[in-house]
Design a protein around this motif. Sequence first.
Motif, PDB file in Angstrom:
ATOM      1  N   ASN A  18       0.825  -1.206   0.000  1.00 37.15           N
ATOM      2  CA  ASN A  18       0.000   0.000   0.000  1.00 37.15           C
ATOM      3  C   ASN A  18       0.858   1.255   0.000  1.00 37.15           C
ATOM      4  O   ASN A  18       0.494   2.270  -0.608  1.00 37.15           O
ATOM      5  N   TYR A  19       2.010   1.193   0.663  1.00 33.71           N
ATOM      6  CA  TYR A  19       2.945   2.324   0.608  1.00 33.71           C
ATOM      7  C   TYR A  19       3.560   2.453  -0.784  1.00 33.71           C
ATOM      8  O   TYR A  19       3.712   3.561  -1.310  1.00 33.71           O
ATOM      9  N   LEU A  20       3.932   1.334  -1.381  1.00 31.57           N
ATOM     10  CA  LEU A  20       4.517   1.385  -2.718  1.00 31.57           C
ATOM     11  C   LEU A  20       3.543   2.003  -3.714  1.00 31.57           C
ATOM     12  O   LEU A  20       3.968   2.623  -4.695  1.00 31.57           O
ATOM     13  N   ASN A  78      -9.306   7.760   1.420  1.00 34.06           N
ATOM     14  CA  ASN A  78      -8.009   7.074   1.529  1.00 34.06           C
ATOM     15  C   ASN A  78      -8.145   5.570   1.723  1.00 34.06           C
ATOM     16  O   ASN A  78      -7.209   4.902   2.181  1.00 34.06           O
ATOM     17  N   THR A  79      -9.308   5.024   1.363  1.00 39.45           N
ATOM     18  CA  THR A  79      -9.568   3.598   1.574  1.00 39.45           C
ATOM     19  C   THR A  79      -8.483   2.713   0.980  1.00 39.45           C
ATOM     20  O   THR A  79      -8.156   1.649   1.535  1.00 39.45           O
ATOM     21  N   TYR A  80      -7.899   3.133  -0.130  1.00 44.74           N
ATOM     22  CA  TYR A  80      -6.921   2.270  -0.813  1.00 44.74           C
ATOM     23  C   TYR A  80      -5.717   1.956   0.072  1.00 44.74           C
ATOM     24  O   TYR A  80      -5.044   0.935  -0.118  1.00 44.74           O
ATOM     25  N   LEU A  81      -5.417   2.811   1.045  1.00 43.41           N
ATOM     26  CA  LEU A  81      -4.282   2.558   1.932  1.00 43.41           C
ATOM     27  C   LEU A  81      -4.546   1.405   2.891  1.00 43.41           C
ATOM     28  O   LEU A  81      -3.608   0.819   3.446  1.00 43.41           O
ATOM     29  N   PHE A  82      -5.817   1.054   3.095  1.00 44.08           N
ATOM     30  CA  PHE A  82      -6.182   0.041   4.086  1.00 44.08           C
ATOM     31  C   PHE A  82      -6.737  -1.231   3.458  1.00 44.08           C
ATOM     32  O   PHE A  82      -7.081  -2.171   4.181  1.00 44.08           O
ATOM     33  N   MET A  83      -6.866  -1.272   2.127  1.00 39.09           N
ATOM     34  CA  MET A  83      -7.391  -2.463   1.477  1.00 39.09           C
ATOM     35  C   MET A  83      -6.283  -3.491   1.261  1.00 39.09           C
ATOM     36  O   MET A  83      -5.098  -3.191   1.456  1.00 39.09           O
ATOM     37  N   ASP A  99       5.879  10.929   3.164  1.00 40.51           N
ATOM     38  CA  ASP A  99       5.010  11.969   3.711  1.00 40.51           C
ATOM     39  C   ASP A  99       3.598  11.449   3.993  1.00 40.51           C
ATOM     40  O   ASP A  99       2.729  12.213   4.418  1.00 40.51           O
ATOM     41  N   CYS A 100       3.364  10.157   3.805  1.00 39.44           N
ATOM     42  CA  CYS A 100       2.069   9.553   4.128  1.00 39.44           C
ATOM     43  C   CYS A 100       1.873   9.599   5.652  1.00 39.44           C
ATOM     44  O   CYS A 100       2.784   9.255   6.418  1.00 39.44           O
ATOM     45  N   PHE A 101       0.696   9.983   6.093  1.00 38.19           N
ATOM     46  CA  PHE A 101       0.455  10.134   7.532  1.00 38.19           C
ATOM     47  C   PHE A 101       0.616   8.819   8.286  1.00 38.19           C
ATOM     48  O   PHE A 101       1.015   8.803   9.459  1.00 38.19           O
ATOM     49  N   LEU A 102       0.359   7.701   7.638  1.00 39.43           N
ATOM     50  CA  LEU A 102       0.535   6.408   8.286  1.00 39.43           C
ATOM     51  C   LEU A 102       2.012   6.073   8.458  1.00 39.43           C
ATOM     52  O   LEU A 102       2.422   5.507   9.482  1.00 39.43           O
ATOM     53  N   PHE A 103       2.819   6.437   7.472  1.00 44.20           N
ATOM     54  CA  PHE A 103       4.255   6.195   7.583  1.00 44.20           C
ATOM     55  C   PHE A 103       4.857   7.021   8.716  1.00 44.20           C
ATOM     56  O   PHE A 103       5.768   6.566   9.417  1.00 44.20           O
ATOM     57  N   ARG A 144       3.389   7.741  11.447  1.00 43.16           N
ATOM     58  CA  ARG A 144       3.070   7.037  12.687  1.00 43.16           C
ATOM     59  C   ARG A 144       4.068   5.916  12.948  1.00 43.16           C
ATOM     60  O   ARG A 144       4.494   5.687  14.091  1.00 43.16           O
ATOM     61  N   LEU A 145       4.417   5.209  11.894  1.00 45.62           N
ATOM     62  CA  LEU A 145       5.428   4.157  12.017  1.00 45.62           C
ATOM     63  C   LEU A 145       6.762   4.745  12.465  1.00 45.62           C
ATOM     64  O   LEU A 145       7.434   4.197  13.350  1.00 45.62           O
ATOM     65  N   GLN A 146       7.155   5.874  11.870  1.00 48.81           N
ATOM     66  CA  GLN A 146       8.387   6.526  12.281  1.00 48.81           C
ATOM     67  C   GLN A 146       8.354   6.913  13.759  1.00 48.81           C
ATOM     68  O   GLN A 146       9.354   6.772  14.472  1.00 48.81           O
ATOM     69  N   CYS A 147       7.212   7.414  14.218  1.00 49.08           N
ATOM     70  CA  CYS A 147       7.072   7.789  15.628  1.00 49.08           C
ATOM     71  C   CYS A 147       7.297   6.590  16.544  1.00 49.08           C
ATOM     72  O   CYS A 147       7.950   6.702  17.588  1.00 49.08           O
ATOM     73  N   ASP A 148       6.762   5.437  16.153  1.00 48.28           N
ATOM     74  CA  ASP A 148       6.933   4.232  16.971  1.00 48.28           C
ATOM     75  C   ASP A 148       8.408   3.866  17.096  1.00 48.28           C
ATOM     76  O   ASP A 148       8.885   3.497  18.175  1.00 48.28           O
ATOM     77  N   ILE A 149       9.139   3.956  15.993  1.00 46.32           N
ATOM     78  CA  ILE A 149      10.564   3.605  16.026  1.00 46.32           C
ATOM     79  C   ILE A 149      11.345   4.644  16.821  1.00 46.32           C
ATOM     80  O   ILE A 149      12.281   4.303  17.560  1.00 46.32           O
ATOM     81  N   GLU A 150      10.973   5.906  16.710  1.00 45.88           N
ATOM     82  CA  GLU A 150      11.644   6.940  17.503  1.00 45.88           C
ATOM     83  C   GLU A 150      11.442   6.710  19.002  1.00 45.88           C
ATOM     84  O   GLU A 150      12.362   6.912  19.794  1.00 45.88           O
ATOM     85  N   ARG A 151      10.231   6.295  19.382  1.00 41.50           N
ATOM     86  CA  ARG A 151       9.987   6.019  20.802  1.00 41.50           C
ATOM     87  C   ARG A 151      10.859   4.866  21.288  1.00 41.50           C
ATOM     88  O   ARG A 151      11.374   4.892  22.414  1.00 41.50           O
ATOM     89  N   TYR A 152      11.011   3.859  20.427  1.00 35.41           N
ATOM     90  CA  TYR A 152      11.919   2.755  20.768  1.00 35.41           C
ATOM     91  C   TYR A 152      13.342   3.271  20.944  1.00 35.41           C
ATOM     92  O   TYR A 152      14.022   2.937  21.938  1.00 35.41           O
ATOM     93  N   LEU A 153      13.809   4.114  20.013  1.00 37.24           N
ATOM     94  CA  LEU A 153      15.167   4.637  20.101  1.00 37.24           C
ATOM     95  C   LEU A 153      15.349   5.511  21.341  1.00 37.24           C
ATOM     96  O   LEU A 153      16.408   5.477  21.985  1.00 37.24           O
ATOM     97  N   LEU A 154      14.345   6.291  21.685  1.00 41.96           N
ATOM     98  CA  LEU A 154      14.423   7.105  22.904  1.00 41.96           C
ATOM     99  C   LEU A 154      14.618   6.230  24.131  1.00 41.96           C
ATOM    100  O   LEU A 154      15.414   6.555  25.029  1.00 41.96           O
ATOM    101  N   SER A 155      13.893   5.113  24.168  1.00 46.33           N
ATOM    102  CA  SER A 155      13.993   4.239  25.334  1.00 46.33           C
ATOM    103  C   SER A 155      15.340   3.523  25.397  1.00 46.33           C
ATOM    104  O   SER A 155      15.818   3.188  26.487  1.00 46.33           O
ATOM    105  N   VAL A 156      15.963   3.303  24.239  1.00 46.66           N
ATOM    106  CA  VAL A 156      17.229   2.575  24.197  1.00 46.66           C
ATOM    107  C   VAL A 156      18.435   3.515  24.311  1.00 46.66           C
ATOM    108  O   VAL A 156      19.392   3.241  25.045  1.00 46.66           O
ATOM    109  N   LEU A 157      18.381   4.632  23.584  1.00 45.49           N
ATOM    110  CA  LEU A 157      19.531   5.537  23.532  1.00 45.49           C
ATOM    111  C   LEU A 157      19.453   6.665  24.549  1.00 45.49           C
ATOM    112  O   LEU A 157      20.490   7.210  24.953  1.00 45.49           O
TER     113      LEU A 157
END
Length: 354
Positions: free
Chosen positions: A128-130, A248-253, A318-322, A324-337
């Motif tokens: 869906n991102y591609l 934006n249904t196509y992003l979730f199909m 620049d997709c809003f869902l992407f 969100r994914l970046q935010c999740d990884i940043e939170r992981y990095l904050l907790s580790v680094l």
Amino acid sequence: MSRKFVDKLGRLNPFGSRCKELPKALPVHSSQRLVRVFVEGYEDVAFWRGVFDRFTNPYLRFEISVPSREDLPKGKKVLLRMIPQASDELLLCVDSDFDYLFHNSTEQSRELLSCDRMFHTYAYATENYLCYAPSLHNVCVRATKNDTRIFDFERFMADYSRIIYPLFLWYAYSAQQESEHIFTLADFRASVRLNFLEIEHNGLRTLAWLRRNVARRDQALRERHAEMIEPKRAFAEKLFRRGVTPENTYLFMHGHTLMDNVVIVLLNTVCEKLRELSIAKITASSKKGVALKNEMSNYTNSLRSIRDVLLDNENYTDCFLFRRLQCDIERYLLSVLGEKRMREVFGDAMIVRP
């Protein structure tokens, strides 16, 4: 087993030969920790490599691979079973499918969303991102080397999404209720696929044809399962809170349905027209004979497979869902680094604020 036969097997499959030493991975720098990142399958390695490339830092080295077990398991179910092993140095990355949208209403959704070391796409899948609509013109440019805009992909995909939205709700709701027989994936795929694209008026005739097909199927489902209409309406409100809109249904199909039965059809038609434009421009030039032949050869040799270009697409950041994914990884990095190292490495580029 004779030595001759073993040598023959080695020539046919050098990776399976015990006689050949395979290359070893480069050692991790003394200042870094190796973080293993397991993904569902080989086709997902490149996508997640691109995701983690955005978080390159001097303290962690991410290595993307499928699970390394003797029985060569693959798939989301395998990674879900590995959740107890997940840690700061073993991350799991999966397609969301419907688990993000179902939001703890199914056992698998609860399992996925409760693990902070399992990252998911938010969109249905990597495909869906591609197929992110704002990036599709660039895919055409890379495949045809022609930057002329003859089709508005963003407008078409918004129109397409609005049309299929009612059937998307039928399929997703029946999946959540574990009654997919009501409207199966095969039914959904057959109902929302595009068999052709009329470029004129930005696909107006194609969309009209699709709208008629969808309306017929939606009406049949309403008559056959009238008891589901009201619960499905409440389900749609729940999905809206998760980010799903008719546009934006196509992003979730289903990702492969989107790529193979919709976007590839669009790209094939648009790219064919762009190639025709380029060739017409070349043949209308003042060049003749060998010079014209060489110019045509130079152009045709520069063309690329549409599917290959699409699979290499990374213009979805620049997709809003992407994000969100970046935010999740940043939170992981904050907790580790920790905050100090995060600011040192990423500075103002950080999305998550400590």
